[in-house]
Design a protein around this motif. Sequence first.
Motif, PDB file in Angstrom:
ATOM      1  N   UNK A 183       0.847  -1.415   0.105  1.00  0.00           N
ATOM      2  CA  UNK A 183      -0.038  -0.082  -0.104  1.00  0.00           C
ATOM      3  C   UNK A 183       0.841   1.318   0.024  1.00  0.00           C
ATOM      4  N   UNK A 184       0.050   2.349   0.034  1.00  0.00           N
ATOM      5  CA  UNK A 184       0.839   3.722  -0.241  1.00  0.00           C
ATOM      6  C   UNK A 184       0.648   4.517   1.148  1.00  0.00           C
ATOM      7  N   UNK A 185       1.459   5.520   1.393  1.00  0.00           N
ATOM      8  CA  UNK A 185       1.033   6.308   2.572  1.00  0.00           C
ATOM      9  C   UNK A 185       1.718   7.482   2.261  1.00  0.00           C
ATOM     10  N   UNK A 186       1.255   8.556   2.766  1.00  0.00           N
ATOM     11  CA  UNK A 186       2.032  10.116   2.668  1.00  0.00           C
ATOM     12  C   UNK A 186       2.050  10.758   3.830  1.00  0.00           C
ATOM     13  N   UNK A 187       3.330  11.315   4.145  1.00  0.00           N
ATOM     14  CA  UNK A 187       3.602  11.795   5.501  1.00  0.00           C
ATOM     15  C   UNK A 187       3.704  13.337   5.173  1.00  0.00           C
ATOM     16  N   UNK A 188       3.541  14.057   6.430  1.00  0.00           N
ATOM     17  CA  UNK A 188       3.730  15.544   6.426  1.00  0.00           C
ATOM     18  C   UNK A 188       4.084  15.944   7.889  1.00  0.00           C
ATOM     19  N   UNK A 189       4.618  16.982   8.125  1.00  0.00           N
ATOM     20  CA  UNK A 189       4.931  17.446   9.441  1.00  0.00           C
ATOM     21  C   UNK A 189       4.209  18.656   9.687  1.00  0.00           C
ATOM     22  N   UNK A 190       3.860  19.412   9.005  1.00  0.00           N
ATOM     23  CA  UNK A 190       3.075  20.823   9.516  1.00  0.00           C
ATOM     24  C   UNK A 190       1.558  20.875   8.669  1.00  0.00           C
ATOM     25  N   UNK A 191       0.903  21.787   9.229  1.00  0.00           N
ATOM     26  CA  UNK A 191      -0.475  21.866   8.740  1.00  0.00           C
ATOM     27  C   UNK A 191      -0.471  22.303   7.282  1.00  0.00           C
ATOM     28  N   UNK A 192       0.361  22.888   6.627  1.00  0.00           N
ATOM     29  CA  UNK A 192       0.320  23.232   5.433  1.00  0.00           C
ATOM     30  C   UNK A 192       0.579  21.864   4.572  1.00  0.00           C
ATOM     31  N   UNK A 193       1.407  21.070   4.882  1.00  0.00           N
ATOM     32  CA  UNK A 193       2.015  19.856   4.237  1.00  0.00           C
ATOM     33  C   UNK A 193       0.579  18.838   4.357  1.00  0.00           C
ATOM     34  N   UNK A 194      -0.024  19.014   5.356  1.00  0.00           N
ATOM     35  CA  UNK A 194      -1.369  18.059   5.522  1.00  0.00           C
ATOM     36  C   UNK A 194      -2.063  17.890   4.428  1.00  0.00           C
ATOM     37  N   UNK A 195      -2.612  19.186   3.973  1.00  0.00           N
ATOM     38  CA  UNK A 195      -3.578  19.308   2.984  1.00  0.00           C
ATOM     39  C   UNK A 195      -3.096  19.025   1.311  1.00  0.00           C
ATOM     40  N   UNK A 196      -1.686  19.049   1.421  1.00  0.00           N
ATOM     41  CA  UNK A 196      -1.042  18.491   0.218  1.00  0.00           C
ATOM     42  C   UNK A 196      -0.710  17.171   0.224  1.00  0.00           C
ATOM     43  N   UNK A 197      -0.553  16.439   1.395  1.00  0.00           N
ATOM     44  CA  UNK A 197      -0.697  15.034   1.367  1.00  0.00           C
ATOM     45  C   UNK A 197      -1.855  14.373   1.299  1.00  0.00           C
ATOM     46  N   UNK A 198      -2.947  14.788   1.942  1.00  0.00           N
ATOM     47  CA  UNK A 198      -4.240  14.477   1.535  1.00  0.00           C
ATOM     48  C   UNK A 198      -4.649  14.632   0.017  1.00  0.00           C
ATOM     49  N   UNK A 199      -4.303  15.611  -0.534  1.00  0.00           N
ATOM     50  CA  UNK A 199      -4.510  15.647  -1.917  1.00  0.00           C
ATOM     51  C   UNK A 199      -3.812  14.727  -2.883  1.00  0.00           C
ATOM     52  N   UNK A 200      -2.366  14.410  -2.653  1.00  0.00           N
ATOM     53  CA  UNK A 200      -1.790  13.339  -3.201  1.00  0.00           C
ATOM     54  C   UNK A 200      -2.073  11.829  -2.815  1.00  0.00           C
ATOM     55  N   UNK A 201      -2.374  11.669  -1.581  1.00  0.00           N
ATOM     56  CA  UNK A 201      -2.741  10.346  -1.222  1.00  0.00           C
ATOM     57  C   UNK A 201      -4.050  10.109  -1.805  1.00  0.00           C
ATOM     58  N   UNK A 202      -5.061  10.675  -2.119  1.00  0.00           N
ATOM     59  CA  UNK A 202      -6.338  10.672  -2.732  1.00  0.00           C
ATOM     60  C   UNK A 202      -6.218  10.218  -4.098  1.00  0.00           C
ATOM     61  N   UNK A 203      -5.254  11.228  -4.851  1.00  0.00           N
ATOM     62  CA  UNK A 203      -5.296  10.716  -6.467  1.00  0.00           C
ATOM     63  C   UNK A 203      -4.513   9.245  -6.375  1.00  0.00           C
ATOM     64  N   UNK A 204      -3.398   9.156  -5.445  1.00  0.00           N
ATOM     65  CA  UNK A 204      -2.730   7.815  -5.604  1.00  0.00           C
ATOM     66  C   UNK A 204      -3.688   6.607  -5.356  1.00  0.00           C
ATOM     67  N   UNK A 205      -4.658   6.663  -4.427  1.00  0.00           N
ATOM     68  CA  UNK A 205      -5.456   5.580  -3.973  1.00  0.00           C
ATOM     69  C   UNK A 205      -6.360   5.368  -5.105  1.00  0.00           C
ATOM     70  N   UNK A 206      -7.038   6.669  -5.422  1.00  0.00           N
ATOM     71  CA  UNK A 206      -8.252   6.554  -6.552  1.00  0.00           C
ATOM     72  C   UNK A 206      -7.439   5.823  -7.978  1.00  0.00           C
ATOM     73  N   UNK A 207      -6.390   6.417  -8.314  1.00  0.00           N
ATOM     74  CA  UNK A 207      -5.930   6.119  -9.581  1.00  0.00           C
ATOM     75  C   UNK A 207      -5.177   4.827  -9.738  1.00  0.00           C
ATOM     76  N   UNK A 208      -4.528   4.502  -8.748  1.00  0.00           N
ATOM     77  CA  UNK A 208      -3.550   3.189  -8.944  1.00  0.00           C
ATOM     78  C   UNK A 208      -4.381   2.088  -8.172  1.00  0.00           C
TER      79      UNK A 208
END
Length: 270
Positions: A183-208
């Motif tokens: 499986x796939x997981x995406x890490x972040x440290x700050x709140x700015x990174x969190x929404x970027x992580x959510x967006x990338x993780x969503x596309x990874x899971x949906x597309x792959x």
Amino acid sequence: MFSSLRIPILWMSALFALAAGTLVSEGASYTVKSGDTLYSIATKNKLSVSGLMKANGITDPRKLRVGQRLTLSSSGSSTRSSSSSSASRVSSVGKGKWVVIDPGHGGRDQGATRSGVRESYLNLRIATKLGEQLRQRGYSVAMTRRSDVFVSLSRRAAIGNQYRNAVFVSIHFNVTRETWVRGVETYYAGSQGRSLAVAIQREMVNRLKVVNRGVRSARFTVLMETKCPAVLVECGFISNSSERNRCASSSYQSMVAIAIAEGITRYGRN
Ligand SMILES: [Zn+2]
């Protein structure tokens, strides 16, 4: 955060619409901003949705992009306007935005290795393909390494900090003793990174169609020392034989790159 306000153009076309009374003459244009729909743009400019679609060569009204330029005309469907609109759709999305891609490991640090598959190599393959995808979407791309060389974690973050208006994406692959885990997981440290992580993780899971191991917070050096929104994507487990075989294929690597690029683009639109 990546969307830019184009107030002057918007006002000009609005005024022009008032002056013209009903239809805006050919040549007037509108730059799509966040929250717009084809219906709202058509209504605002006294145009029909179908006319607007025809004039701009749009076949799917849901595929409107922030920054896309529309010809405001209900008549005629010149191929010139539709081709220029698709050209600007490609180049305007990430205009002026930097993505710093960080292929994990390299050189004396090869990362995880299983059955001849090396993480450092896979990371660079994905990163290179991701760079191509992002350039096509109008982003400027920087890489923390472009070949099989060692770069320290702090140096990677420092490279990221050289760019203003950037996001930082670190590419990795996972291993564990339990070979069934995938499986796939995406890490972040700050709140700015969190929404970027959510967006990338969503596309990874949906597309792959991979196992979704979620978005996680972690105090990784490359995430802690970067000032911009930063994420670390674990693109799959090379300790799982089927995932390893898939990740080693060039076509799958391209799909991973597209998924991450789409995640970054979606994040940029919010
Ligand atoms: Zn790694």
